[in-house]
Design an enzyme around this catalytic site. Structure first.
Site, PDB file in Angstrom:
ATOM      1  N   CYS A  18       0.744  -1.292   0.198  1.00  0.00           N
ATOM      2  CA  CYS A  18       0.000  -0.008  -0.057  1.00  0.00           C
ATOM      3  C   CYS A  18       0.940   1.283   0.174  1.00  0.00           C
ATOM      4  CB  CYS A  18      -0.895   0.043   1.469  1.00  0.00           C
ATOM      5  SG  CYS A  18      -1.934  -1.470   1.332  1.00  0.00           S
ATOM      6  N   GLY A  45      -1.574   1.233  -4.631  1.00  0.00           N
ATOM      7  CA  GLY A  45      -2.985   0.533  -4.339  1.00  0.00           C
ATOM      8  C   GLY A  45      -3.973   1.349  -4.920  1.00  0.00           C
ATOM      9  N   ASN A 119       1.460   0.126   5.398  1.00  0.00           N
ATOM     10  CA  ASN A 119       1.816  -0.565   4.360  1.00  0.00           C
ATOM     11  C   ASN A 119       2.938  -1.610   5.131  1.00  0.00           C
ATOM     12  OD1 ASN A 119       4.631   0.069   2.226  1.00  0.00           O
ATOM     13  ND2 ASN A 119       3.066  -1.521   2.015  1.00  0.00           N
ATOM     14  N   GLY A 120       2.278  -2.993   4.437  1.00  0.00           N
ATOM     15  CA  GLY A 120       3.202  -4.061   4.894  1.00  0.00           C
ATOM     16  C   GLY A 120       2.268  -5.232   5.392  1.00  0.00           C
ATOM     17  N   TYR A 262      10.232  -3.320  -8.958  1.00  0.00           N
ATOM     18  CA  TYR A 262       8.804  -3.175  -9.845  1.00  0.00           C
ATOM     19  C   TYR A 262       7.947  -2.180  -9.111  1.00  0.00           C
ATOM     20  CZ  TYR A 262       3.972  -4.096 -11.078  1.00  0.00           C
ATOM     21  OH  TYR A 262       2.933  -4.056 -11.500  1.00  0.00           O
TER      22      TYR A 262
HETATM   23  P1  5GP Z   1       3.110 -12.623 -14.874  1.00  0.00           P
HETATM   24  O1  5GP Z   1       2.358 -12.286 -16.279  1.00  0.00           O
HETATM   25  O2  5GP Z   1       4.411 -13.162 -15.352  1.00  0.00           O
HETATM   26  O3  5GP Z   1       2.267 -13.106 -13.707  1.00  0.00           O
HETATM   27  O4  5GP Z   1       3.385 -11.041 -14.352  1.00  0.00           O
HETATM   28  C1  5GP Z   1       4.754 -10.430 -14.877  1.00  0.00           C
HETATM   29  C2  5GP Z   1       4.297  -8.951 -15.099  1.00  0.00           C
HETATM   30  O5  5GP Z   1       3.629  -8.415 -13.883  1.00  0.00           O
HETATM   31  C3  5GP Z   1       5.405  -8.179 -15.393  1.00  0.00           C
HETATM   32  O6  5GP Z   1       5.265  -7.401 -16.486  1.00  0.00           O
HETATM   33  C4  5GP Z   1       5.552  -7.338 -13.999  1.00  0.00           C
HETATM   34  O7  5GP Z   1       6.024  -5.984 -14.289  1.00  0.00           O
HETATM   35  C5  5GP Z   1       4.261  -7.528 -13.643  1.00  0.00           C
HETATM   36  N1  5GP Z   1       4.192  -7.371 -12.054  1.00  0.00           N
HETATM   37  C6  5GP Z   1       5.193  -8.096 -10.994  1.00  0.00           C
HETATM   38  N2  5GP Z   1       4.926  -8.055 -10.132  1.00  0.00           N
HETATM   39  C7  5GP Z   1       3.507  -7.602 -10.176  1.00  0.00           C
HETATM   40  C8  5GP Z   1       2.331  -7.288  -8.952  1.00  0.00           C
HETATM   41  O8  5GP Z   1       2.562  -7.915  -7.820  1.00  0.00           O
HETATM   42  N3  5GP Z   1       1.028  -6.888  -9.333  1.00  0.00           N
HETATM   43  C9  5GP Z   1       0.864  -6.523 -10.475  1.00  0.00           C
HETATM   44  N4  5GP Z   1      -0.309  -6.119 -11.114  1.00  0.00           N
HETATM   45  N5  5GP Z   1       1.956  -6.717 -11.676  1.00  0.00           N
HETATM   46  C10 5GP Z   1       2.987  -7.425 -11.315  1.00  0.00           C
HETATM   47 MG    MG Z   2       4.733  -5.110 -16.343  1.00  0.00          MG
END
Ligand code: 5GP
Ligand code: MG
Length: 486
Positions: A18, A45, A119-120, A262
């Protein structure tokens, strides 16, 4: 003690990545800058947003489901009186899309009013809750954030804020960056391992606490410094100054490496490092470790951009091209229970630019592979658009284990790399080659020791004892897809 609005835990457990804000101003309502601060943290979030203010006499709050821009009207903001405020944006978790999950948590009790944004994720919530229940605390909710608020409120009955926070921190195990507001006093707390970020900023007429420095920039402020792991920072009521208390001595540092990879905005500075530069460096390392000479290198928008830029800068003769166009109107709260729906979503979000792909050998760069859906669909899309070969390069190591520290990774059996070799994953996503970045290179790019990072989702080695880990504890809700856009 009466519980106000407090989150409820869904059956698979809370997974809360968050964003938090806290603001104390000299002579100006804090709600509007808090709103802008939350806007700047929207990527952290998208499920719900909330602001709680205090005007010196009483607390005001407004919370709702959805994006910051949807939750608050001008009138809502105008009604939030007071020069002290905290705010929160909550990450979506499937099954937990419920107004009762919105934060900040609020409590009013004999020693005043309390609001808390978290957050956490704690790893000892059950034990804490049991101890509090034994002492007669009734919970309208069993989420960890509500447990922290209750514990703090109980301590505030016979201690001052610093003492109360110190007592509460002794009992907390896990990851937490908190903004709290006791009456009109705003404070921030960061867990002793520094797992989640929290930064202090200075405005012309006050002080701000935020998960990321981009929120401070948005308010036209200056970064003062990060809240130190184990530290409590209490803002003066007029926002002129703050007091800092080192309440816990960290025995190890465990910054979440995934913030750099990320979660955080590339324009944020975490613990002194600009995230964009860290990502470019990760890209350079990726070239050094696993570079492949193709006609073009292209990012997965937007998460792979900085990585691809660093990768290409380190390469001698590889052209950079935008090969995938992003539909900017797709993005959030895509609750996609089926694999089919997730695949459709990737195609809705990204479409190849044929001329940069056709007849070419292509390197596709992204930050991470979680389930593998994105990589699989994009490799197929690029082939359909005429790519001769597609090589996938990932700026993080394989994600093989769940996160207990507040990041909503998929459950273990959904992680494509959990049980497979890199070559099996390569075959599964249909790429000509696949390479990930090493753990050593991640630490080097972040500029820290590997031992000071939390890489639990890569190594299965967590900074805390996780009950039931390595067995079959149901940990995370299915991830809601819908990239946050960074
Ligand atoms: P995958 O399609 O392999 O499940 O997810 C990889 C993609 O999701 C990557 O493009 C990455 O930027 C993004 N991604 C990585 N971690 C997360 C997350 O926790 N939430 C979301 N919405 N996207 C994520
Ligand atoms: Mg992505």
């Amino acid at each position: 003690m009466t519980a106000g609005r407090a989150p409820k835990r869904d059956q698979t457990g809370p997974t809360e990545k968050c964003g938090v804000v806290g603001i104390s101003l000299e002579d100006r309502a804090a709600a509007l800058p808090t709103y802008y601060g939350l806007y700047a943290l929207q990527h952290r979030g998208q499920e719900s947003a909330g602001i709680v203010t205090h005007d010196g006499f009483q607390q005001h709050d407004h919370l709702g489901m959805g994006l910051v821009g949807e939750v608050f009207s001008e009138d809502d903001i105008a009604a939030l009186n007071g020069e002290s405020a905290i705010g929160h944006v909550r990450y979506p978790t499937a099954g937990g899309v419920d107004a009762a999950n919105a934060q900040p948590v609020t409590l009013s009790f004999e020693a005043g009013s309390l609001a808390l944004g978290h957050n956490g994720n704690l790893v000892n919530t059950d034990a804490l809750r049991a101890a509090l229940s034994e002492q007669g605390h009734a919970f309208s909710s069993d989420a960890d954030s509500a447990v922290i608020a209750h514990d703090l409120a109980r301590n505030l009955l016979d201690e001052d804020l610093v003492g109360a926070v110190e007592s509460t921190m002794e009992r907390l195990h896990g990851a937490y960056a908190l903004t709290i507001m006791h009456d009109d006093t705003v404070a921030g707390i960061r867990d002793p391992e520094g797992n989640r970020p929290l930064v202090i900023g200075e405005l012309e007429d006050g002080l701000v606490l935020a998960s990321e420095s981009a929120a401070i920039d948005t308010l036209g402020g200056e970064i003062v410094r990060d809240v130190r792991p184990g530290e409590l920072v209490v803002l003066a009521e007029d926002g002129s100054d703050f007091d800092a208390y080192q309440l816990q001595e960290p025995d190890r540092r465990a910054s979440c490496f995934f913030e750099y990879v990320y979660f955080a905005r590339p324009d944020s500075v975490i613990d002194g490092e600009l995230v964009y530069e860290t990502r470019r460096e990760l890209g350079r390392q990726l070239w050094a470790e696993a570079g492949v000479e193709t006609d073009v290198v292209m990012p997965v928008p937007d998460s792979g951009r900085a990585f691809a830029s660093g990768y290409q800068a380190a390469a001698e003769d590889v052209e950079f091209a935008e090969g995938l166009m992003k539909n900017r109107y797709v993005g959030r709260t895509f609750i996609m229970p089926t694999q089919e729906a997730r695949e459709q979503a990737v195609r809705l979000k990204l479409n190849p630019i044929r001329s940069t792909v056709e007849g070419k050998s292509v390197t596709l760069v992204d930050d991470s592979i979680v389930r593998g859906t994105t990589a699989h669909e994009l490799v197929e899309l690029l082939r359909e658009a005429g790519a001769e070969s597609v090589h996938v390069r990932i700026g993080a190591p394989p994600i093989t284990a769940p996160c207990y520290m507040g990041i909503d990774m998929a459950a273990r059996d959904e992680l494509i790399a959990a049980e497979q070799t890199v070559d099996e994953t390569r075959a599964a996503i249909g790429a000509d080659s696949l390479a990930y970045l090493s753990q050593e290179a991640v630490a080097e790019a972040i500029g820290t020791e590997q031992a000071d990072l939390c890489m639990g989702c890569v190594t299965g080695d967590y900074p805390y004892d996780i009950e039931g880990e390595a067995t079959d504890r149901p940990v995370t809700a299915p991830r809601i897809d819908g990239d946050s856009g960074t």
